[in-house]
Write a protein that holds these residues in place. Structure first.
Motif, PDB file in Angstrom:
ATOM      1  N   PHE A 186       0.844  -1.187   0.000  1.00 14.40           N
ATOM      2  CA  PHE A 186       0.000   0.000   0.000  1.00 14.40           C
ATOM      3  C   PHE A 186       0.884   1.242   0.000  1.00 14.40           C
ATOM      4  O   PHE A 186       1.994   1.237   0.538  1.00 14.40           O
ATOM      5  CB  PHE A 186      -0.919   0.026   1.227  1.00 14.40           C
ATOM      6  N   SER A 187       0.339   2.307  -0.574  1.00 15.26           N
ATOM      7  CA  SER A 187       1.041   3.594  -0.590  1.00 15.26           C
ATOM      8  C   SER A 187       0.396   4.521   0.414  1.00 15.26           C
ATOM      9  O   SER A 187      -0.823   4.702   0.401  1.00 15.26           O
ATOM     10  CB  SER A 187       0.987   4.216  -1.991  1.00 15.26           C
ATOM     11  N   SER A 188       1.200   5.111   1.229  1.00 17.45           N
ATOM     12  CA  SER A 188       0.716   6.047   2.240  1.00 17.45           C
ATOM     13  C   SER A 188       1.385   7.387   2.013  1.00 17.45           C
ATOM     14  O   SER A 188       2.619   7.458   1.836  1.00 17.45           O
ATOM     15  CB  SER A 188       1.050   5.521   3.645  1.00 17.45           C
TER      16      SER A 188
ATOM     17  N   LYS B 292       1.959   9.637   4.072  1.00 15.95           N
ATOM     18  CA  LYS B 292       2.774  10.009   5.222  1.00 15.95           C
ATOM     19  C   LYS B 292       3.988   9.092   5.370  1.00 15.95           C
ATOM     20  O   LYS B 292       5.102   9.563   5.649  1.00 15.95           O
ATOM     21  CB  LYS B 292       1.910   9.962   6.477  1.00 15.95           C
TER      22      LYS B 292
ATOM     23  N   GLN C 105       5.627   3.598   1.022  1.00 17.66           N
ATOM     24  CA  GLN C 105       5.134   2.255   0.771  1.00 17.66           C
ATOM     25  C   GLN C 105       5.084   1.455   2.069  1.00 17.66           C
ATOM     26  O   GLN C 105       6.072   1.378   2.794  1.00 17.66           O
ATOM     27  CB  GLN C 105       6.021   1.525  -0.244  1.00 17.66           C
ATOM     28  N   ILE C 106       3.943   0.820   2.315  1.00 17.67           N
ATOM     29  CA  ILE C 106       3.735  -0.011   3.494  1.00 17.67           C
ATOM     30  C   ILE C 106       3.380  -1.414   3.015  1.00 17.67           C
ATOM     31  O   ILE C 106       2.493  -1.581   2.156  1.00 17.67           O
ATOM     32  CB  ILE C 106       2.624   0.530   4.407  1.00 17.67           C
TER      33      ILE C 106
ATOM     34  N   ARG D 121       3.291  -1.583  12.570  1.00 14.11           N
ATOM     35  CA  ARG D 121       1.994  -1.185  13.103  1.00 14.11           C
ATOM     36  C   ARG D 121       1.042  -2.380  13.106  1.00 14.11           C
ATOM     37  O   ARG D 121       1.102  -3.268  12.229  1.00 14.11           O
ATOM     38  CB  ARG D 121       1.369  -0.075  12.262  1.00 14.11           C
TER      39      ARG D 121
ATOM     40  N   LYS E 162      -3.876   0.716  13.442  1.00 12.83           N
ATOM     41  CA  LYS E 162      -3.384   2.093  13.419  1.00 12.83           C
ATOM     42  C   LYS E 162      -2.386   2.382  14.534  1.00 12.83           C
ATOM     43  O   LYS E 162      -1.918   3.519  14.662  1.00 12.83           O
ATOM     44  CB  LYS E 162      -4.561   3.068  13.535  1.00 12.83           C
TER      45      LYS E 162
END
Length: 893
Positions: free
Chosen positions: A808-810, A812, A815-816, A850, A853
């Motif tokens: 996923f792209s965040s 903040k 890439q996660i 994480r 959240k």
């Protein structure tokens, strides 16, 4: 002058040969033909006859005067500028022929003048001498003018042209005068040339004197000031003392032996200058001449030719010693070695062949000598003493060997009726002991050796210095490593072996096991058909001890042991130590001869006079024969255990041999160090730097010190090692502590202690000092210290694995990776690796971990999580994120 014929003489004088022969016949000469030779004596006889025939005196003229006048220009520079001065020099020179008597008187006068002290004349006498010299110069000039007038009146001029007939009719006296006139003219021309050169030199001297006029005036003024003071201070002479008796020719007595005109020549300008300038310059020149003559008399003279010497060359010789024998600088030898392709410094050792080439190139002779000449002479004298002595039966020397704690010392205790083992630290023997025992069957000398693995050298020495070896094996323990080693030492020494199976009183004793195990080592019992006696004994109850002694004596009878007794003693050093009150104490085993109190003993590198001699019980004795162990006091140091000793005839020879051995030991050590430098350099370059533990070891006896040093040097590996800074025998002194401080070393004291000064320094500086009385405790501690110096082993352990399911792209965090922990636990603080198709593609650390959240420190197996990889954005679905940790595992030797 060379001889001439009558014809040649006639041509010279301008007369016919017939007339000259007639005159020679009238003079009484034997010449009758023109080809006959005429000598100088014949010419003188003919001339005398001709003079007498013309009524003239035969005496030759005694005086001839020559006058010369020259005008020269002298340019000088002074304070007022340059000046040009015309100098006119008028000079007369009178040549006077003197008698032999006058010449002898003048030589005596010259000697008197040379021996007279110029400084002793007062100033008035010097002034009078100058005035007399001036008057003599004037009289000489007047006499010279009169002599010139007489010579011109008597001179017969030579016509410009004259026929041969006229010359033949001339009187011989006229011819003689013409020849004399020609000679005088030639001499005058030569004198004129010399005079011109003298005038030029005189002009140069006057120019230099004019330039230094100011300085000369100052010196004269100072001299004038000083002279009246010296005259005033002189003591008042007695009446008539001023009229001193003077030697002929001295100043003030201007008789026929004086200088100037009375010496047969006119006063020169240099004489007048010396008279006018006073005696100071004359005195200075005389002193300078005397000092120069003295320097020439005693000065160094360069050798006219090179002196060849005979150079003694042993097997090895240093460059410095070689240069010293040839009396040249070491640099010359080094240059010659470089031409031969050998690079060496002044302390380097070179072989005999290389040294021979250098000496022959230098033009010297070579004498090859043996490096061990002193040792060979000592061996010859000792062998001669042994041959001259009467061999007598002696007691056997028996060495007891075996594994540690098998009962060697306990068995000897029972034999000696003593309790040595109870006093040993740790219940083990750590020294080599020597005893002699009187049994019912005869005397036996025993050597007790340690059984610990560190004392291999002691056991080897014990086997070499003995006649029989008793191998002690515990019946309940069997053959052990040191048992096998003892068998090998006995075989290497070539001595017979007797096996004592000890501890037969124990329940687990099994002598057959011992026989079987030793048979495997090729030690076959007699009852099995071998040649080795096996004796079961018990050191506690004494069972079998008598049988063991009988077996020893039987073996000694078979060996027929003999040694001379009435010769100087020889033997081996068993042990040595330093005693605080007695100094160096050495334990010796006498193998032949008799050692007496007061003998000069040479033991290894040490020597000295036997001041006291003790037996093994500490009782003083005056002498000891073969096979007797003794302790002696008086050596200048502690010899090494195992060194040979001998009684020599004089202290001078003992010192000479000891110094030779010490020098040879130093040379060998230096050669080994130089050879090892390059090897160590390459080892350090290839293997890296090794960590070193510096130690300073002090022990009670030489044998223990040797065993400790050998054991410590065997420790270590390619990473760590032990460096023995120094080792010695005796107590720990302040100098030992200082050396340990400078080298950052650990100090070990084995059965010794530090004195008060050393103890205060140790406490003040915090030096690490440890005392030991059991050798394996010391070795274990050093091994532990070296193990602590080893770099720990790094071992990786995987603690968790997470599989990437999606990325996923965040905005903040970037890439996660959405992951599932499939094994172990994923920790945020530990390093990670990213694997793709089981290949590591990245190694780094996590940026974020994480759970939903919330930030999490760790995520366990079977749980989903989001992982952000720091500084890496190429994570894809299906990758594995591996979390691991690095553990340090301590290593040991």
């Amino acid at each position: 002058m060379a001889q001439v014929t009558v014809q040649q003489l006639a041509e010279v004088v301008g007369a016919s040969a017939e007339r000259l022969l007639t005159q020679m016949k009238e003079a009484g000469l034997p010449h009758s033909e023109a080809e006959q030779a005429v000598s100088d004596e014949d010419k003188q006889t003919l001339l005398t006859f001709l003079k007498r025939s013309h009524g003239e005196s035969t005496d030759a003229p005694k005086r001839i005067t020559l006058k010369r006048k020259t005008i020269s220009t002298l340019k000088s520079s002074g304070s007022q500028g340059k000046k040009t001065v015309n100098v006119e020099v008028r000079k007369k020179r009178t040549y006077v022929k003197r008698d032999q008597e006058e010449l002898g008187a003048e030589e005596l006068a010259a000697e008197d003048v040379a021996g007279e002290d110029v400084n002793a004349e007062p100033l008035e006498v010097q002034a009078a001498a100058a005035e007399v010299e001036a008057q003599a110069a004037a009289e000489a000039a007047k006499a010279a003018e009169e002599a010139v007038k007489v010579a011109e009146a008597e001179f017969v001029p030579e016509p410009e042209s004259e026929s041969e007939e006229d010359l033949a009719n001339l009187d011989p006296e006229v011819l003689r005068q013409r020849a004399a006139a020609r000679r005088m003219k030639q001499e005058a021309d030569e004198a004129e040339a010399r005079k011109v050169a003298l005038d030029a030199r005189k002009a140069e001297e006057e120019r230099k004197e004019a330039e230094a006029a100011t300085k000369a005036k100052a010196e004269k003024a100072q001299e004038t000031i000083k002279r009246p003071k010296r005259l005033h201070d002189a003591p008042t002479a007695a009446p008539g003392a001023d009229q001193r008796k003077k030697k002929p020719g001295a100043r003030g007595d201007r008789g026929p032996q004086g200088r100037g005109k009375q010496r047969g020549h006119n006063l020169s300008l240099s004489d007048l200058d010396r008279a006018e300038s006073g005696m100071s310059r004359r005195r200075g020149r005389k002193k300078l001449k005397a000092s120069h003559e003295e320097h020439s008399k005693h000065g160094f003279e360069m050798p006219t030719e090179k002196k060849a010497v005979e150079v003694e060359i042993a097997d090895m010789i240093s460059v410095g010693d070689l240069a010293q024998q040839m009396s040249i600088k070491a640099g010359e030898v080094i240059k010659q070695l470089m031409t031969l392709g050998v690079m060496a410094n002044i302390n380097q050792m070179i072989d005999q062949d290389t040294a021979t080439l250098v000496v022959e190139e230098m033009g010297h002779a070579v004498k090859a000598v043996s490096a061990d000449a002193l040792e060979e002479s000592l061996e010859e004298s000792l062998a001669q003493n042994t041959d001259e002595g009467n061999a007598e039966p002696r007691a056997p020397v028996v060495t007891v060997m075996g594994h540690v704690d098998h009962g060697k010392t306990s068995l000897l205790d029972y034999i000696r009726k003593s309790h040595v083992a109870s006093a040993e630290a740790g219940g083990i023997t750590q020294h080599i002991g020597a005893y002699h025992v009187d049994t019912d069957h005869g005397m036996i000398s025993f050597l007790d050796t340690p059984g610990h693995a560190a004392f291999t050298a002691m056991r080897a020495r014990g086997a070499k210095s003995t006649d029989i070896v008793i191998l002690v094996v515990a019946a309940d323990d069997g053959v052990m490593p040191q048992t096998e080693e003892a068998v090998m030492h006995a075989r290497a020494a070539g001595v017979p072996l007797i096996v004592a199976i000890n501890k037969m009183d124990k329940e687990g004793a099994d002598p057959e096991r011992v026989k079987n195990e030793l048979s495997a080592k090729e030690v076959i019992p007699e009852d099995w058909g071998g040649d080795t006696q096996f004796i079961p004994v018990s050191a506690q109850t004494g069972d079998g001890v008598n049988e063991l002694l009988e077996a020893v004596l039987l073996q000694s009878e078979l060996l027929e042991l003999q040694a001379p007794k009435d010769v100087p003693a020889q033997g081996i050093v068993i042990e040595s130590r330093l005693d605080k009150g007695r100094g160096s104490v050495a334990s010796l085993l006498i193998q032949s001869g008799t050692l007496r109190k007061g003998d000069i003993v040479l033991a290894g590198l040490q020597y000295g006079r036997v001041r006291a001699m003790l037996d093994e019980n500490g009782e003083p004795i005056d002498e000891a024969g073969p096979s007797i162990p003794v302790e002696i006091l008086g050596l200048d140091g502690t010899p090494d255990a195992g060194d040979q000793f001998a009684a020599v005839e004089s202290e001078k020879r003992a010192r000479e041999i000891a110094d030779f051995r010490q020098e040879k030991t130093r040379d060998n050590k230096l050669a080994r160090q130089q050879a090892a430098k390059l090897d160590n350099m390459f080892e350090s370059m290839t293997a890296g730097e090794r960590k070193t533990l510096n130690v300073v070891v002090k022990a009670d006896v030489r044998g223990s010190l040797e065993a400790i040093q050998t054991a410590l040097l065997d420790l270590g590996n390619e990473e760590v090692q032990v460096n023995i800074v120094t080792g010695g025998v005796g107590g720990i002194a302040e100098t030992d502590v200082t050396l340990a401080m400078t080298s950052s070393a650990v100090m070990f004291g084995f059965n010794v202690r530090a004195d008060n000064a050393a103890r205060r320094l140790i406490e003040g500086e915090g030096v690490d000092l440890r005392y030991y009385n059991v050798i394996y405790d010391l070795i274990d501690d050093v091994k532990s210290a070296l193990s602590g110096m080893l770099a720990p082993e790094l071992r990786e352990e995987i603690v968790g694995i997470a599989e990437v399911r999606d990325v996923f792209s965040s905005p903040k965090f970037g890439q996660i990776a959405g992951c599932m922990v499939i094994e172990g636990t994923v920790y945020r603080s530990k390093p990670i690796r990213v694997l793709r198709d089981n290949v590591v593609i990245y190694q780094g650390e996590l940026e974020s971990l994480r759970r939903f959240k919330d930030d999490a420190a760790d995520v366990r197996n079977g749980t989903e999580c989001g992982i952000g990889v720091k500084n890496y954005t190429d994570v894809k679905a299906g990758d594995l994120i591996e979390v691991f940790e690095v553990k340090e595992i301590a290593r040991s030797l």
